[in-house]
Design a protein around this motif. Structure first.
Motif: not given
Length: 121
Positions: A68-75
């Motif tokens: 999982l991408s950190k940025e996608q998960t944070q978003h």
């Protein structure tokens, strides 16, 4: 997109920061002293089954890597929080965050520059 649990998020944070890691390395980084190694192992196996992490089992010590991408998960988490807590208002979130007086001068300058850039686009 899959929504990680709190425990899964802790593991993902470690994998994002450290990169590919063994269960032992992840377990040692976790703040929870009351959680046993086997619990960490089971969580990471479940995360592998959910396709949140990959596992390289070519060596004796299996290495895990976040898928999982950190940025996608944070978003995803931010969008959910804005909808649930602030009725979809980004402005309310920003005003609340800045009203807590935690932002440093440097952070406020970065926010101003970001807002100026948004206005110019």
């Amino acid at each position: 997109m899959m929504k990680p649990t709190d425990s899964e998020m802790e593991i993902l944070q470690i994998l994002w920061e450290k990169g590919e890691s063994s269960v032992r390395n992840v377990h040692e980084q976790l703040d929870k002293k009351d959680v046993g190694y086997t619990t960490t192992l089971k969580l990471m196996q479940i995360m592998h089954d959910k396709a949140m992490v990959s596992r390289d089992s070519s060596a004796k010590t299996h290495l895990y890597k976040a898928l999982l991408s950190k940025e996608q998960t944070q978003h995803q988490f931010l969008d959910k929080m804005i909808d649930a807590v602030y009725n979809g208002s980004t402005a309310r979130l920003v005003m609340q965050a800045l009203g807590n007086e935690r932002a440093s001068k440097e952070e406020i300058d970065l926010i101003k520059a970001y807002l100026k850039n948004l206005e110019n686009t």
